[in-house]
Design a protein around this motif. Structure first.
Motif, PDB file in Angstrom:
ATOM      1  N   HIS A   3       0.828  -1.111   0.017  1.00  0.00           N
ATOM      2  CA  HIS A   3      -0.180   0.039  -0.039  1.00  0.00           C
ATOM      3  C   HIS A   3       0.965   1.333  -0.283  1.00  0.00           C
ATOM      4  O   HIS A   3       1.720   1.306   0.779  1.00  0.00           O
ATOM      5  CB  HIS A   3      -0.970   0.027   1.364  1.00  0.00           C
ATOM      6  N   VAL A 119      -4.231  -3.596   4.552  1.00  0.00           N
ATOM      7  CA  VAL A 119      -5.493  -2.672   4.139  1.00  0.00           C
ATOM      8  C   VAL A 119      -5.717  -3.161   2.702  1.00  0.00           C
ATOM      9  O   VAL A 119      -5.190  -3.230   1.817  1.00  0.00           O
ATOM     10  CB  VAL A 119      -5.205  -1.400   4.270  1.00  0.00           C
ATOM     11  N   ASP A 120      -6.763  -3.997   2.581  1.00  0.00           N
ATOM     12  CA  ASP A 120      -7.430  -4.311   1.472  1.00  0.00           C
ATOM     13  C   ASP A 120      -6.510  -5.374   0.664  1.00  0.00           C
ATOM     14  O   ASP A 120      -6.423  -5.155  -0.374  1.00  0.00           O
ATOM     15  CB  ASP A 120      -7.991  -3.304   0.464  1.00  0.00           C
ATOM     16  N   ARG A 122      -3.499  -5.521   0.961  1.00  0.00           N
ATOM     17  CA  ARG A 122      -2.038  -4.788   0.548  1.00  0.00           C
ATOM     18  C   ARG A 122      -1.173  -4.465   1.830  1.00  0.00           C
ATOM     19  O   ARG A 122      -1.879  -4.007   2.807  1.00  0.00           O
ATOM     20  CB  ARG A 122      -2.196  -3.651  -0.255  1.00  0.00           C
ATOM     21  N   ASP A 210      -9.142   2.607   9.671  1.00  0.00           N
ATOM     22  CA  ASP A 210     -10.483   2.525   9.651  1.00  0.00           C
ATOM     23  C   ASP A 210     -11.220   3.854   9.737  1.00  0.00           C
ATOM     24  O   ASP A 210     -12.315   3.967   9.031  1.00  0.00           O
ATOM     25  CB  ASP A 210     -11.172   1.380  10.217  1.00  0.00           C
TER      26      ASP A 210
END
Length: 726
Positions: A3, A119-120, A122, A210
């Motif tokens: 990321h 995150v997602d 990555r 988040d």
């Protein structure tokens, strides 16, 4: 997949909220780790560090613990990315454990837990902590055996290994690690504490992402590093280009060895970058070695603490402007499988000291603002002890005495050092209360106090005083000291003409029967007056009869070095030193040249006469100029007494010294063997001390002491400053 997206145009309020949240995350991580751990090394003395890393392992934020641990965690994360991404993989919910000194850990007890944050799908960054475990196997309890021939003698050594998979602890790895220790229950619980604290910090970072978005949090991480880099470059711009070098000396590379070893750090400044070298360091030997992880962390700790301490651990941008050009196979860039166990008790600190003095000398060529920031030398060893043995009631015991954490800070430009001031490379480090040592170990504390003052650490500004402690064995059937420092050569050089710091030492008396003295209602306060047999101790590691009930040991944490010629110290400061016990009357006159009248006040006329006499003795003739004590102009300043303009050297007294590769070539030189330095530097092994020398360099016109260099007798004078003239 990494990321790397950054949010644009983040408003200043949100930026600061996120930045302080990231700073606070490290503090909370550290606090939780200290509450969960049961080892006194972490719970009491804070021998640990918590760090946030970017996706590629850089350090935007670190906590207030041991500073060079952050460098270790960065190297470990980078190694893990390179060598573990394909097999076994790096996934959300994983954690890795590493204590391999040839990956990044300073030595095996300094063990890192690294948790990737995703995150997602990555990799966004890393949350890490590094803590010191009291024993991980090897020949000797504590895993810091100075007799180790190589790393195989020093305990378990794990390159990055998965210790948690999909948020489930791998019991096989935890058990393997704990089983390697003589203190298996403690080590096992401490490892789980480390994992738990790291997991909590990982979850907090995920919650912050988040709430504000991954791009916003990454923007703050990147922005903080950029701001640190800009601050660093602005400060370097206030210092001329050049190269600064300092060297320190270590005694013995293994028990029974009588060698004296040179460790050297060079710093070259070119614009906004620094380049670090280790030229002229002695080859790796015995256990007196640092790997790259420990050395680079030591140097970076010295650089950041001196130049940018106000960045409060946001050092990643600074690190990116420091390059290492090292020769491998030397004491401060050892090659596998060299032993590195004593890193935590001396090897790293020797290199921190060398780097700190080189950095401080670089800064002493800068503007007034930069000069005032320089912290100067740190102590060259950790003056703590490990005492272990057996009690009839409770079986085996281990006492980790961290009184050395109390430390002392060296003098600075315009400021005295700090008595019991700790160590700048571990801001949160503390010494345990003596009551804690008594509660956990079969000892009774007799005293813990500041050391008496003398010539050691004297200067225009004096060094801080360390502490001396004494413990009586109480309830032990047998006990030995397996780790301590008992110096026979002075090591901590003063800055710009000041006296070196004092010796650190350890003494043991068996058959002392101090318990009988206590029973008579008296607490002994003088080790030399106690009965019993004193066995001369080597530099480190045992070699004394087992101690039992009523036997006693005492440890001295030394005075830190001073700054500037002692003859330039203000007489009223010397009077204050006398009142505080930081100076003796004979030292006031012989070292500082201050004479007191019958009312106990400094006598101005007698003091001026005494100081002129001392300068005449230095030169062999009457000084022709007076030194302007109050002249603090920046133009061309180098250190406390010199100027360098247009390639030529001069003294602030107005003497034109001329041109030379080294300013020392232009000064009056006096060489004193290490065994002839006076009452404050009496060595337990004079034959070792005689192999060192104190080289003093005086202005030929005013007689001020410009520099006082500690050196091995067979080494040439050090060219410590080379200023660019272009």
């Amino acid at each position: 997949m990494l990321h790397q997206e950054v949010a644009e145009d983040l408003d200043p309020v949100t930026y600061e909220v996120i930045r302080y949240s990231l700073l606070q995350l490290n503090f909370e991580h550290a606090s939780l780790l200290c509450r969960l751990a049961i080892s006194p090394a972490v719970m009491i003395t804070r021998d640990m560090q918590t760090t946030l890393l970017t996706e590629d392992g850089d350090v935007p934020f670190m906590g207030p613990g041991l500073q060079y641990f952050a460098t270790a965690s960065s190297l470990i994360a980078k190694w893990t990315l390179e060598h573990r991404a394909a097999n076994p993989g790096i996934r959300d919910g994983d954690m890795f454990i590493c204590n391999d000194p040839y990956v990044g850990s300073p030595h095996q007890p300094d063990t890192c837990i690294a948790a990737p944050v995703f995150v997602d799908g990555r990799l966004f960054g890393w949350v890490t902590n590094t803590m010191h475990h009291l024993d991980l196997g090897g020949i000797k309890l504590g895993s810091t055996d100075e007799s180790a021939a190589d790393i195989y003698h020093e305990g378990i050594c794990l390159p990055p290994t998965m210790v948690m998979s999909d948020r489930r602890i791998r019991d096989d790895v935890v058990d393997l690690f704990a089983r390697s220790s003589r203190l298996s229950p403690m080590v096992g619980m401490d490892l789980r504490a480390s994992i738990a604290a790291c997991g909590r910090a990982r979850d907090q970072l995920s919650a912050l992402i988040d709430k504000y978005g991954a791009g916003a949090v990454k923007a703050v991480m990147r922005g903080t590093m950029a701001a640190a880099r800009e601050c660093f470059e602005e400060r370097l711009a206030q210092i001329p280009d050049g190269r600064w070098v300092h060297r320190v000396y270590a005694e013995t590379c293994r028990p029974g060895d009588d060698g004296i070893f040179r460790i050297q750090v060079g710093i070259t400044k070119e614009g906004g970058r620094l380049r670090i070298d280790n030229r002229d360091t002695d080859p790796q030997a015995g256990s007196l070695n640092c790997g790259f992880g420990a050395f680079s962390g030591a140097v970076l700790a010295a650089i950041t603490a001196n130049l940018v301490s106000d960045l409060s651990g946001c050092y990643g941008g600074v690190y990116s402007n420091v390059d290492f050009e090292l020769q491998p196979g030397l004491l401060n860039c050892a090659e596998f499988p060299a032993a590195v166990g004593p890193v935590g008790s001396r090897n790293a600190m020797l290199n921190i000291n060398a780097a700190a003095v080189a950095v401080a000398k670089m800064m002493s060529c800068g503007t007034t603002e930069i000069r005032k920031r320089a912290l100067g030398p740190n102590t060259t060893n950790f003056y703590g002890a490990i005492c272990s043995g057996v009690t009839r009631a409770n079986g085996p015991f281990t006492m980790f005495d961290a009184d050395g954490m109390i430390g002392a800070l060296g003098a600075r430009d315009q400021e005295d050092g700090v008595d019991a001031g700790g160590h700048f490379w571990i801001p949160e480090g503390i010494g345990a209360n003596v009551e804690h040592n008594e509660q956990g170990s079969p000892v009774v504390a007799l005293y813990r106090r500041l050391v008496s003052g003398g010539a050691a650490g004297a200067g225009r500004f004096r060094g801080g005083r360390g502490v001396e402690v004494a413990y009586m064995m109480h309830g032990a059937d047998a006990a030995v000291l397996s780790l301590y420092k008992n110096e026979s050569i002075p090591k901590a050089q003063g800055m710009w003409g000041a006296n070196p710091g004092s010796f650190g030492g350890m003494r043991v008396k068996t058959g002392a029967r101090v318990d009988a003295v206590l029973a008579a209602g008296r607490i002994p306060q003088d080790f030399s007056e106690l009965d019993g047999v004193e066995t001369p101790l080597p530099f480190s590691g045992g070699s004394h009869p087992p101690m039992t009930e009523g036997d006693v040991w005492t440890m001295t944490n030394p005075v830190a070095p001073g700054y500037g010629d002692p003859l330039l110290r203000a007489p009223d400061r010397v009077a204050d030193d006398l009142a505080q016990g930081a100076c003796l009357l004979e030292t006031a006159e012989s070292t500082y040249g201050v004479v007191f009248d019958s009312a106990g006040m400094p006598d101005a006329a007698a003091t001026a006469k005494k100081r002129a006499s001392i300068r005449e003795t230095r030169l062999g003739y009457a000084p022709r100029r007076d030194f302007p004590v109050d002249d603090v102009a920046d133009i061309g300043r180098v250190g406390d007494a010199l100027r360098h303009t247009a390639g030529a050297w001069s003294c602030r007294c107005g003497a034109d010294l001329g041109r030379a590769d080294s300013y020392k070539e232009l000064l009056v030189r006096r060489d004193t063997p290490g065994d002839k330095l006076g009452a404050d530097y009496v060595s337990p092994y004079p034959q070792m001390a005689a192999r060192m020398s104190l080289r003093e360099f005086f202005c030929p016109e005013c007689g001020v002491r410009v520099e006082a260099e500690l050196a091995r007798a067979d080494d040439s004078d050090l060219c410590d400053i080379e200023l660019a003239t272009g």
